[in-house]
Design a protein around this motif. Structure first.
Motif, PDB file in Angstrom:
ATOM      1  N   TYR A 304     -41.244  -0.258  -3.727  1.00 57.01           N
ATOM      2  CA  TYR A 304     -40.812  -1.070  -2.810  1.00 57.01           C
ATOM      3  C   TYR A 304     -39.481  -1.353  -2.971  1.00 57.01           C
ATOM      4  CZ  TYR A 304     -45.780  -1.155  -1.402  1.00 57.01           C
ATOM      5  OH  TYR A 304     -46.914  -0.919  -0.929  1.00 57.01           O
ATOM      6  N   SER A 305     -39.234  -1.844  -4.215  1.00 54.42           N
ATOM      7  CA  SER A 305     -37.878  -2.182  -4.591  1.00 54.42           C
ATOM      8  C   SER A 305     -36.994  -1.038  -4.460  1.00 54.42           C
ATOM      9  CB  SER A 305     -37.616  -2.788  -6.042  1.00 54.42           C
ATOM     10  OG  SER A 305     -38.081  -1.759  -6.906  1.00 54.42           O
ATOM     11  N   GLY A 306     -37.226  -0.011  -4.616  1.00 49.72           N
ATOM     12  CA  GLY A 306     -36.125   1.065  -4.306  1.00 49.72           C
ATOM     13  C   GLY A 306     -36.026   1.261  -2.622  1.00 49.72           C
ATOM     14  N   GLY A 307     -36.910   0.807  -1.809  1.00 47.45           N
ATOM     15  CA  GLY A 307     -36.599   0.926  -0.505  1.00 47.45           C
ATOM     16  C   GLY A 307     -35.518  -0.020  -0.080  1.00 47.45           C
ATOM     17  N   TYR A 308     -35.677  -1.170  -0.839  1.00 47.63           N
ATOM     18  CA  TYR A 308     -34.370  -2.420  -0.747  1.00 47.63           C
ATOM     19  C   TYR A 308     -33.485  -2.458  -1.753  1.00 47.63           C
ATOM     20  CZ  TYR A 308     -37.305  -3.726   3.137  1.00 47.63           C
ATOM     21  OH  TYR A 308     -38.065  -3.802   4.633  1.00 47.63           O
ATOM     22  N   LEU A 309     -33.048  -1.303  -2.315  1.00 52.32           N
ATOM     23  CA  LEU A 309     -32.110  -1.329  -3.262  1.00 52.32           C
ATOM     24  C   LEU A 309     -30.750  -1.987  -3.019  1.00 52.32           C
ATOM     25  CD1 LEU A 309     -31.449  -0.601  -6.465  1.00 52.32           C
ATOM     26  CD2 LEU A 309     -31.023   1.669  -5.590  1.00 52.32           C
ATOM     27  N   THR A 310     -30.441  -1.502  -1.882  1.00 54.86           N
ATOM     28  CA  THR A 310     -29.074  -2.140  -1.156  1.00 54.86           C
ATOM     29  C   THR A 310     -29.058  -3.486  -0.899  1.00 54.86           C
ATOM     30  OG1 THR A 310     -29.588  -1.378   0.842  1.00 54.86           O
ATOM     31  CG2 THR A 310     -28.213   0.138  -0.362  1.00 54.86           C
ATOM     32  N   TYR A 328     -35.978 -15.915   1.197  1.00 51.71           N
ATOM     33  CA  TYR A 328     -35.534 -15.090   2.289  1.00 51.71           C
ATOM     34  C   TYR A 328     -36.439 -14.190   3.087  1.00 51.71           C
ATOM     35  CZ  TYR A 328     -32.421 -11.559   4.718  1.00 51.71           C
ATOM     36  OH  TYR A 328     -31.519 -10.958   5.454  1.00 51.71           O
ATOM     37  N   ARG A 329     -36.644 -14.209   4.243  1.00 47.18           N
ATOM     38  CA  ARG A 329     -37.827 -13.638   5.001  1.00 47.18           C
ATOM     39  C   ARG A 329     -38.041 -12.108   4.457  1.00 47.18           C
ATOM     40  NH1 ARG A 329     -37.609 -13.333  11.192  1.00 47.18           N
ATOM     41  NH2 ARG A 329     -37.238 -15.628  10.853  1.00 47.18           N
ATOM     42  N   MET A 330     -37.074 -11.227   4.205  1.00 42.09           N
ATOM     43  CA  MET A 330     -37.417 -10.010   3.904  1.00 42.09           C
ATOM     44  C   MET A 330     -37.914  -9.889   2.642  1.00 42.09           C
ATOM     45  SD  MET A 330     -34.799  -6.757   4.564  1.00 42.09           S
ATOM     46  CE  MET A 330     -34.719  -7.337   6.430  1.00 42.09           C
ATOM     47  N   VAL A 331     -37.279 -10.640   1.844  1.00 37.14           N
ATOM     48  CA  VAL A 331     -37.932 -10.684   0.403  1.00 37.14           C
ATOM     49  C   VAL A 331     -39.379 -11.357   0.242  1.00 37.14           C
ATOM     50  CG1 VAL A 331     -37.465 -11.548  -1.979  1.00 37.14           C
ATOM     51  CG2 VAL A 331     -35.518 -11.200  -0.703  1.00 37.14           C
ATOM     52  N   ALA A 332     -39.581 -12.355   0.878  1.00 39.56           N
ATOM     53  CA  ALA A 332     -41.028 -12.694   1.218  1.00 39.56           C
ATOM     54  C   ALA A 332     -42.001 -11.730   1.448  1.00 39.56           C
ATOM     55  CB  ALA A 332     -41.020 -13.955   1.912  1.00 39.56           C
TER      56      ALA A 332
END
Length: 384
Positions: A304-310, A328-332
Motif C-alpha cells: 500500500y505504501s508503494g502506491g503512495y510513494l510520491t 490527512y484523509r488519504m493517509v487515514a
C-alpha cells in the motif's frame, strides 16, 4: 518432465485462444492500432514539463477494417501529467476513429498502444508458472482468469447498478475464494480447511472495516477516479461502502494465501505423522501461522505504501508535521486499509489452524461407508 511438456502445450493453446478471442473482439471496433507518421505541434504550448494545446497527427491505421488508410488525428493536451501523452513520429497509438457512411472523417489518439507487450508479459508469467508448478500452475491460471471474469462481469456491474457494496462484495469474495482455493487444492480436506478459514477471516475483516471506517469519518472519495465516476452520471453511488468493499477485496488475496499456507503445512505434518493428535496438529498450525503473519502484515504495508510513494516523498520534502500527516484523509484511508487488512490476516491464521486440525483429525470412513451404501442403492434403482 512429460507432465510439464503437456502443461506447456495446454498453456500455449490457452494463449493462442486468448489472442484469437482478443483479435475477433477488436476486429470491427472503432478503436484501432495506428502508427504516427508525422506531427504538427504548432498549437502546443509548453509550461515547465507540462504541455497544453492540441497536436495534429497524421496516422496510418494498421489493423481493423480501415487497415492501410492514412487519417488525420488529434491529441488534446490538458497539462495533466497523469493522463496526457505527447506523441512523436514512429509511435504506435490507440486511435478512436469517427466515421460517416463507411468513411473515416477524423481520429483521436487515445494513448500509446501497449497491448502487445502486455500480452508478452502475461505469456512470460504463464510460462514460468507452468515450468515451476505444472498442472497446478494451469489450475492457478484458470482461477486467475475466472476471478477477473467474476469481478468484471458481476462485481463491477452490480456496484454500478447501486447494489449494497458490502453485501455484494461479500458474496463475490465467497465465490472467488471457492474458485481460487478449490482450483488449486481440489475438493480435499486441505482445500476445505483453507476455504473455511479464509471466508471466516474475511467476514470479520468486513465488520472491522465498516466499524472503524465510520469512526474515522472516511467517505470513500480517496479512491482513484472516485470524483470522475460520481460526476459521470453515477452520483447516487455509495462511495463510502464501495471504499470499504475495496479494502476487503484488496486484502482477500493475502487472506487466501495465508489460509492455503497453513492448511498445506498442516496437511504435510499429518501425512508425515498420521498418528498426531488434533491438539498437537492445531499447535503446529499456530506455529506456522505466527511465522507467516510476521511477514504478511509487512507485505501489506509495503504494497500500500508503494502506491503512495510520491505522497510520502512530498510529505518528507515539505517537512510535514506528524499530526498533519496521520490526520490527512488519504493517509487515514491507507492506515485503515493496512491495519484492517492485517487484523483480518492475524485472525485467519488461528481460525484456519483450528478448522484444519479438526478436519484432518476427523474420521471419514463411516461417511465413506454410507456414501458407498447410498451409491449402491441408487445403482439398483437405475437398473430396475
Amino acid at each position: 518432465m512429460k507432465k510439464i511438456k503437456a502443461s506447456l502445450l495446454w498453456g500455449v493453446l490457452f494463449l493462442v485462444l486468448m489472442g484469437f478471442w482478443i483479435y475477433e473482439n477488436n476486429r470491427n471496433s472503432n478503436f484501432v492500432r495506428a502508427v504516427v507518421l508525422s506531427t504538427d505541434n504548432s498549437d502546443v504550448m509548453r509550461s515547465g514539463i507540462a504541455r497544453i494545446g492540441s497536436q495534429e497527427l497524421l496516422l496510418k491505421v494498421v489493423d481493423g477494417k480501415f487497415k492501410g488508410q492514412e487519417v488525420v488525428g488529434y491529441n488534446s493536451l490538458l497539462g495533466n501529467l497523469d493522463i496526457d501523452a505527447f506523441y512523436t513520429p514512429g509511435d504506435t497509438v490507440v486511435a478512436a476513429l469517427r466515421e460517416d457512411h463507411g468513411k473515416v472523417i477524423d481520429a483521436k489518439a487515445v494513448d500509446l498502444y501497449r497491448q502487445s507487450w502486455e500480452f508478452i508479459l502475461f505469456g512470460f508469467f504463464v510460462f514460468l508458472l507452468i515450468i515451476y508448478a505444472g498442472n497446478t500452475g494451469l489450475r492457478a491460471i484458470f482461477s486467475f482468469i475466472a476471478s477477473l471474469w467474476v469481478i468484471w462481469k458481476n462485481l463491477i456491474p452490480g456496484l454500478l447498478a447501486g447494489e449494497n457494496p458490502l453485501l455484494l462484495s461479500s458474496g463475490i469474495l465467497f465465490v472467488l475464494s471457492a474458485i481460487v482455493i478449490f482450483s488449486v487444492a481440489g475438493f480435499t480436506r486441505k482445500g476445505l480447511s483453507a476455504f473455511l478459514g479464509t471466508v471466516a477471516g474475511l467476514f470479520v475483516t468486513i465488520g472491522i472495516t465498516a466499524f472503524f471506517g465510520d469512526k474515522l469519518g472516511l467517505l470513500g472519495t480517496t479512491l482513484p477516479y472516485s470524483s470522475t465516476l460520481l460526476f459521470s452520471g453515477n452520483i447516487g453511488l455509495n462511495m463510502k461502502q464501495i471504499f470499504f468493499a475495496a479494502i476487503v477485496i484488496g486484502a482477500s488475496g493475502a487472506a487466501m494465501d495465508i489460509g492455503m499456507d497453513i492448511a498445506s503445512a498442516m496437511a504435510e505434518v499429518k501425512s508425515k505423522k498420521p498418528e498426531i493428535m488434533c491438539r498437537e496438529l492445531i499447535q503446529s498450525g499456530f506455529n506456522v501461522g505466527r511465522a507467516v503473519i510476521g511477514t504478511m502484515t509487512t507485505t501489506l504495508l509495503l504494497a500500500y505504501s508503494g502506491g503512495y510513494l510520491t505522497l510520502l516523498m512530498l510529505f518528507a520534502s515539505q517537512s510535514t508535521d506528524f499530526v498533519r500527516i496521520v490526520n490527512y484523509r488519504m493517509v487515514a484511508a491507507e492506515i485503515l486499509r493496512t491495519v484492517a487488512g492485517s487484523i483480518g490476516l492475524v485472525l485467519i491464521a488461528p481460525i484456519t489452524a483450528v478448522i484444519a486440525g479438526w478436519i484432518y483429525s476427523y474420521n471419514l470412513e463411516p461417511l465413506k461407508g454410507r456414501g458407498k451404501y447410498f451409491l449402491e442403492k441408487i445403482q439398483g434403482i437405475i437398473r430396475i
